[in-house]
Design a protein around this motif. Structure first.
Motif, PDB file in Angstrom:
ATOM      1  N   HIS A  94       0.817  -1.213   0.000  1.00 35.25           N
ATOM      2  CA  HIS A  94       0.000   0.000   0.000  1.00 35.25           C
ATOM      3  C   HIS A  94       0.854   1.268   0.000  1.00 35.25           C
ATOM      4  CE1 HIS A  94      -3.540  -2.423   0.531  1.00 35.25           C
ATOM      5  NE2 HIS A  94      -3.077  -2.942   1.652  1.00 35.25           N
ATOM      6  N   LYS A  95       2.168   1.092   0.106  1.00 36.48           N
ATOM      7  CA  LYS A  95       3.053   2.249   0.195  1.00 36.48           C
ATOM      8  C   LYS A  95       3.997   2.372  -0.997  1.00 36.48           C
ATOM      9  CE  LYS A  95       3.342   4.357   3.588  1.00 36.48           C
ATOM     10  NZ  LYS A  95       4.037   4.035   4.852  1.00 36.48           N
ATOM     11  N   ILE A 130       7.971   6.201   3.538  1.00 35.61           N
ATOM     12  CA  ILE A 130       7.185   6.689   2.402  1.00 35.61           C
ATOM     13  C   ILE A 130       5.786   7.050   2.890  1.00 35.61           C
ATOM     14  CG2 ILE A 130       6.200   6.066   0.166  1.00 35.61           C
ATOM     15  CD1 ILE A 130       8.611   4.176  -0.204  1.00 35.61           C
ATOM     16  N   GLU A 131       5.440   8.323   2.794  1.00 31.92           N
ATOM     17  CA  GLU A 131       4.137   8.768   3.282  1.00 31.92           C
ATOM     18  C   GLU A 131       3.021   8.380   2.323  1.00 31.92           C
ATOM     19  OE1 GLU A 131       4.239  12.898   4.132  1.00 31.92           O
ATOM     20  OE2 GLU A 131       5.898  12.747   5.570  1.00 31.92           O
ATOM     21  N   HIS A 132       3.279   8.510   1.040  1.00 30.84           N
ATOM     22  CA  HIS A 132       2.289   8.143   0.031  1.00 30.84           C
ATOM     23  C   HIS A 132       2.913   7.076  -0.867  1.00 30.84           C
ATOM     24  CE1 HIS A 132      -0.055  11.474   1.533  1.00 30.84           C
ATOM     25  NE2 HIS A 132       0.963  12.291   1.327  1.00 30.84           N
ATOM     26  N   GLN A 133       2.413   6.907  -2.050  1.00 30.78           N
ATOM     27  CA  GLN A 133       2.948   5.871  -2.931  1.00 30.78           C
ATOM     28  C   GLN A 133       4.340   6.248  -3.418  1.00 30.78           C
ATOM     29  OE1 GLN A 133       1.178   3.164  -3.151  1.00 30.78           O
ATOM     30  NE2 GLN A 133       2.611   2.024  -4.437  1.00 30.78           N
ATOM     31  N   GLY A 134       5.256   5.282  -3.356  1.00 26.86           N
ATOM     32  CA  GLY A 134       6.622   5.521  -3.807  1.00 26.86           C
ATOM     33  C   GLY A 134       7.255   4.237  -4.295  1.00 26.86           C
ATOM     34  N   SER A 156      10.707  10.352   2.926  1.00 28.83           N
ATOM     35  CA  SER A 156      10.903  11.730   3.383  1.00 28.83           C
ATOM     36  C   SER A 156      12.357  12.102   3.571  1.00 28.83           C
ATOM     37  CB  SER A 156      10.158  11.936   4.708  1.00 28.83           C
ATOM     38  OG  SER A 156      10.580  10.976   5.662  1.00 28.83           O
TER      39      SER A 156
END
Length: 242
Positions: A94-95, A130-134, A156
């Motif tokens: 999911h990340k 990773i806060e969002h998709q990466g 980040s």
């Protein structure tokens, strides 16, 4: 289905077979046998897929822990990386997308379960950063007399003022009760016991790269037996997330 079979059996033995057969036919229609005939193959296929997934999970857990293999030995690092990535699949998917850029590696003299613990900590940290998709890119290569494993995330990043402290025991940027800050310290100790190096580079806002260097030798190094790897599969927090 069993009720339908019983209804036809009762019709065959009935004194009024026409009426009993009509009742059985009504039950046949209610059971929607044609739908079941079409749906059952898909249900069986899903069941087989589920069993295959369970088998893969068990195999990956066994490969990760290398049950019964706590001694020094030559090991396939790619196998350890793959099993660790599979164990973390649901935390990572999911990340990030995992990109594997594997080079040609010989087997390396190590304690596989301990090296896998290092992989677990670094990959889990990469996902958490990773806060969002990466993306998480895993690169392996041979350079001179060393094997290199680089794990790069698009998270980040780590501020320069704390980059030189992330391997210190109990250092963490998380709040109280959310981590012990021992993950990277443990990982570095394991790599040192394998006569290697673990270090990090980072660009705030762009991501971090953790590099493992392990000696490449056809001879078994005269190294002391390292301590046993931790039993838990849950990685300790280590301050990689900022």
């Amino acid at each position: 289905m069993l009720g339908l079979i019983a209804a036809y059996h009762a019709a065959a033995a009935s004194d009024d077979p026409a009426q009993a057969l009509a009742a059985a036919e009504a039950q046949y229609v209610a059971a929607d046998i044609d739908y079941l005939r079409e749906d059952l193959p898909a249900l069986f296929a899903e069941s087989r897929d589920g069993l295959d997934r369970v088998q893969r999970i068990v195999r990956d857990l066994k490969d990760f822990s290398r049950v019964g293999e706590q001694e020094w030995q030559f090991a396939d690092l790619h196998r350890g990386l793959d099993s660790t990535i599979n164990i973390l699949r649901y935390e990572i998917k999911h990340k990030a997308e995992v990109i594997r850029e594997y080079g040609e590696l010989p087997e390396v003299w190590c304690v596989p379960s301990m090296i896998n613990q290092v992989f677990l900590n670094l990959l889990a940290n990469a996902a958490q950063a990773i806060e969002h998709q990466g993306t998480i890119t895993v690169v392996t290569a041979v350079e001179g007399d060393k094997v290199l494993i680089r794990i790069t995330d698009t998270g980040s990043g780590i501020p320069p003022d704390i980059l030189n402290r992330i391997f210190a025991p109990f250092f963490t940027t998380k709040g109280a009760g959310k981590g012990t800050g021992l993950g990277l310290s443990l990982a570095q100790d394991i790599i040192r016991q394998h006569h290697g190096r673990l270090f990090a580079t980072s660009v705030p806002g762009q991501g971090s790269t953790f590099t493992i260097e392990l000696p490449l030798s056809e001879l078994q190094p005269s190294a002391p037996q390292p301590e046993s790897a931790p039993d838990t599969l849950k990685p300790a927090d280590n301050g990689n997330n900022t």
